[in-house]
Design an enzyme around this catalytic site. Sequence first.
Site, PDB file in Angstrom:
ATOM      1  N   CYS A   1      -2.401   8.279  -8.612  1.00  0.00           N
ATOM      2  CA  CYS A   1      -3.590   8.042  -7.793  1.00  0.00           C
ATOM      3  C   CYS A   1      -4.646   9.092  -8.098  1.00  0.00           C
ATOM      4  CB  CYS A   1      -3.274   8.066  -6.305  1.00  0.00           C
ATOM      5  SG  CYS A   1      -4.777   7.749  -5.341  1.00  0.00           S
TER       6      CYS A   1
ATOM      7  N   LYS B   1       0.848  -1.196   0.000  1.00  0.00           N
ATOM      8  CA  LYS B   1       0.000   0.000   0.000  1.00  0.00           C
ATOM      9  C   LYS B   1       0.887   1.251   0.000  1.00  0.00           C
ATOM     10  CE  LYS B   1      -3.655   2.594   0.558  1.00  0.00           C
ATOM     11  NZ  LYS B   1      -4.603   2.703  -0.575  1.00  0.00           N
TER      12      LYS B   1
ATOM     13  N   ILE C   1      -1.869  -0.656 -15.203  1.00  0.00           N
ATOM     14  CA  ILE C   1      -2.344   0.699 -15.025  1.00  0.00           C
ATOM     15  C   ILE C   1      -2.823   0.915 -13.584  1.00  0.00           C
ATOM     16  CG2 ILE C   1      -3.106   1.109 -17.395  1.00  0.00           C
ATOM     17  CD1 ILE C   1      -5.934   0.214 -16.535  1.00  0.00           C
TER      18      ILE C   1
ATOM     19  N   GLY D   1      -7.494  -5.667 -13.803  1.00  0.00           N
ATOM     20  CA  GLY D   1      -8.518  -6.667 -14.067  1.00  0.00           C
ATOM     21  C   GLY D   1      -8.045  -8.098 -14.199  1.00  0.00           C
TER      22      GLY D   1
HETATM   23  C1  FMN Z   1      -8.990  -0.302  -3.020  1.00  0.00           C
HETATM   24  C2  FMN Z   1      -7.822   0.013  -3.905  1.00  0.00           C
HETATM   25  C3  FMN Z   1      -6.717   0.704  -3.381  1.00  0.00           C
HETATM   26  C4  FMN Z   1      -5.622   1.018  -4.184  1.00  0.00           C
HETATM   27  N1  FMN Z   1      -4.544   1.666  -3.624  1.00  0.00           N
HETATM   28  C5  FMN Z   1      -3.452   1.939  -4.401  1.00  0.00           C
HETATM   29  C6  FMN Z   1      -2.279   2.545  -3.839  1.00  0.00           C
HETATM   30  O1  FMN Z   1      -2.193   2.813  -2.631  1.00  0.00           O
HETATM   31  N2  FMN Z   1      -1.227   2.818  -4.670  1.00  0.00           N
HETATM   32  C7  FMN Z   1      -1.273   2.507  -6.012  1.00  0.00           C
HETATM   33  O2  FMN Z   1      -0.299   2.763  -6.711  1.00  0.00           O
HETATM   34  N3  FMN Z   1      -2.354   1.895  -6.556  1.00  0.00           N
HETATM   35  C8  FMN Z   1      -3.440   1.609  -5.791  1.00  0.00           C
HETATM   36  N4  FMN Z   1      -4.531   0.968  -6.366  1.00  0.00           N
HETATM   37  C9  FMN Z   1      -4.508   0.587  -7.791  1.00  0.00           C
HETATM   38  C10 FMN Z   1      -4.117  -0.885  -7.974  1.00  0.00           C
HETATM   39  O3  FMN Z   1      -2.820  -1.136  -7.472  1.00  0.00           O
HETATM   40  C11 FMN Z   1      -4.175  -1.300  -9.459  1.00  0.00           C
HETATM   41  O4  FMN Z   1      -3.245  -0.511 -10.174  1.00  0.00           O
HETATM   42  C12 FMN Z   1      -5.538  -1.102 -10.087  1.00  0.00           C
HETATM   43  O5  FMN Z   1      -6.558  -1.376  -9.165  1.00  0.00           O
HETATM   44  C13 FMN Z   1      -5.752  -1.975 -11.347  1.00  0.00           C
HETATM   45  O6  FMN Z   1      -5.626  -3.354 -11.077  1.00  0.00           O
HETATM   46  P1  FMN Z   1      -6.870  -4.321 -10.691  1.00  0.00           P
HETATM   47  O7  FMN Z   1      -7.938  -4.110 -11.718  1.00  0.00           O
HETATM   48  O8  FMN Z   1      -6.304  -5.708 -10.690  1.00  0.00           O
HETATM   49  O9  FMN Z   1      -7.305  -3.898  -9.328  1.00  0.00           O
HETATM   50  C14 FMN Z   1      -5.634   0.648  -5.562  1.00  0.00           C
HETATM   51  C15 FMN Z   1      -6.737  -0.050  -6.081  1.00  0.00           C
HETATM   52  C16 FMN Z   1      -7.823  -0.375  -5.282  1.00  0.00           C
HETATM   53  C17 FMN Z   1      -8.977  -1.122  -5.871  1.00  0.00           C
END
Ligand code: FMN
Lengths: 260, 310
Positions: free
Chosen positions: B129, B44, B189, B242
Amino acid sequence: MRPQDVRVVERLQPAPDCVELVLEFPQDEEPEPGQFYMLSAGDGRDTYLPRPLSFFRTFSPRRMSFLFRVVGPGTAALGRLRPRDRLQAMGPLGHGFPLPERPLRAALVGGGVGVPPLWSLGRALRQRGCEVIALIGARTRFGLLGQAELQGLGIEVRTATDDGSRGHHGPVTDLLGETGADAVVACGPEPMLRAVQAFAERTRLQDTYLALEAAMACGYGVCLGCAVERKSPDPELGAYGTYARVCREGPVFRWDEVKL
Amino acid sequence: MELATEVAGITFKNPVLTASGTFGYGREAAELYDLSLLGGVMVKGVSREPWSGNPPIRIARAPGGMLNAIGLQNPGLEHFLTVDLPFLRDYDTKVIVNVVDHDEEGFLAVVRGVDGQRGVAAIELNISCPNVADGLLFSQDPDRAAGLVAKVRQATRLPLIVKISPNVTDPVGLGRACAQAGADALSAINTVLGMAIDVERRRPVIANRTGGLSGPAVKPVGLRIVYDLARALDIPVIGMGGIESGRDALEYLMAGARAVAVGTAVFRDPLAPPRIIGELERELEAAGFASVGEAWAAANPDARRRTQDA
Ligand SMILES: Cc1cc2nc3c(=O)[nH]c(=O)nc-3n(C[C@H](O)[C@H](O)[C@H](O)COP(=O)(O)O)c2cc1C
Ligand SMILES: Cc1cc2nc3c(=O)[nH]c(=O)nc-3n(C[C@H](O)[C@H](O)[C@H](O)COP(=O)(O)OP(=O)(O)OC[C@H]3O[C@@H](n4cnc5c(N)ncnc54)[C@H](O)[C@@H]3O)c2cc1C
Ligand code: FES
């Protein structure tokens, strides 16, 4: 806590918009009163995330039920399940209600679908020799849930409805004063919880606990989605301590731990 | 099957990582499985000071995924170094520290604090972010991003990964600017800016109004950006967005990712990362690849050609 493949064994409909699903787990489960599970059903269209539900009744070490109101796509998908359907259940999750060391007189306050966690708590309290009274509220008499199930545990049930169609005409929290309880436990909509909080503040009844709800993504502490504001954050944590996770530190909090 | 893969000088035993912000600092998942199974862990976001995050509601459902506006609630650098990193260090996996702050000074303070700490494999700069007021500040202008990356480059010898936002017109231009300024790799992404409306309450569901879309709904966006980055740039890409199966992971590898990260899928299936490692192994075999390296950019001939020329 672990994700498990569970099976629907029975589907009941205690109210027009409410469903009780009895689920069979692959292993013995020992959830504490107040804990919950994340249940997944549906095809992913608006149901990608699992939904948090408190367990209601336990029938055997592998069988327990969930009672919920259909309010959106997640609960609708769960409500469409039929006996023999399978689904994912992750749990048990969170911290439940603390149980008293000595017998006392407890009032359980349930609003609408806030009743489920009170059944297992009521049973645990009865087993410990507590006197238990349940106050159940709803908008109309059709929304009063869990009355017979609680009475089946030897618990006195009093009711209240917003429209006066059964029991006290007004908020269920109006009934708190006359219970003479040493401990109060409440689960239900936020305005009801706020009224219980105010009651605890007024009467200085420290043993007042609230089971909260929050929008959740994971249910096991990794997403930080389920924030609730703390009343007195740990200064050691700085700004990070502003919010607690309902799914991990909760869902049960003492009345003076959180701002609603 | 050879699952090992190299990104920016780091050898991951397999190409499956956990994405930042969907895994905390590993403690909760460690109750479910051995974190040493993972290729890597992206923690995180960590800022210099503790952050409170956004007021609730922070989460909304969305078709094929979810929206979040957590707002980077995190315990801050000191807590990370004294409590969270020591926990993760005990596992045989690569720990990548996701770094975030409001300004250059803040980013640099976290990077300097993390630099030289035992158990840190790399830094991932989160300049993407969408859920904090200035979260996209550095992404909106490639020069500004490059300025930050260049300064961070001076401050650490750790491999430097920059996380790319899909919420910009030209992610490749942004990636190129970061590469030229010294980034060793890119990750892509981050979430896609979106919104949900609550009809009854007549307002956006999320208190922050907007939130980041993630989950299967964004996979096509992620694949497109990873493909474009791999096609245009020489530095490796860690793909995410995803991924919920070994097949999804393979698609990302074939688009041009050297490794992948699993995010939102762990909310629906907490065991998704180890499951995906197993599935990927079978998918690679079924597709006729003997290694992750063979699958890399198999659907992206321009990217393969460029590495051969080099
Ligand atoms: C609840 C949540 C918290 C996230 N917190 C961060 C973060 O602290 N730093 C970051 O670089 N990306 C953060 N992300 C983005 C994810 O690391 C990832 O890039 C994004 O969700 C796409 O991947 P996914 O579809 O597999 O979730 C967060 C995503 C979610 C859903
Ligand atoms: C620990 C815990 C225990 C619980 N136990 C129970 C229980 O025992 N029984 C029970 O009935 N309920 C219980 N709940 C509540 C239950 O989890 C919710 O009712 C359920 O998640 C709703 O999901 P849904 O998809 O059906 O409805 P949704 O429509 O997703 O959510 C309900 C509300 O959120 C708003 N909303 C959220 N996201 C969106 C969006 N993207 N677009 C538009 N509107 C949105 C809607 O306006 C609606 O009012 C519990 C909750 C928690 C946290
Ligand atoms: S629901 Fe994810 S941290 Fe509580």
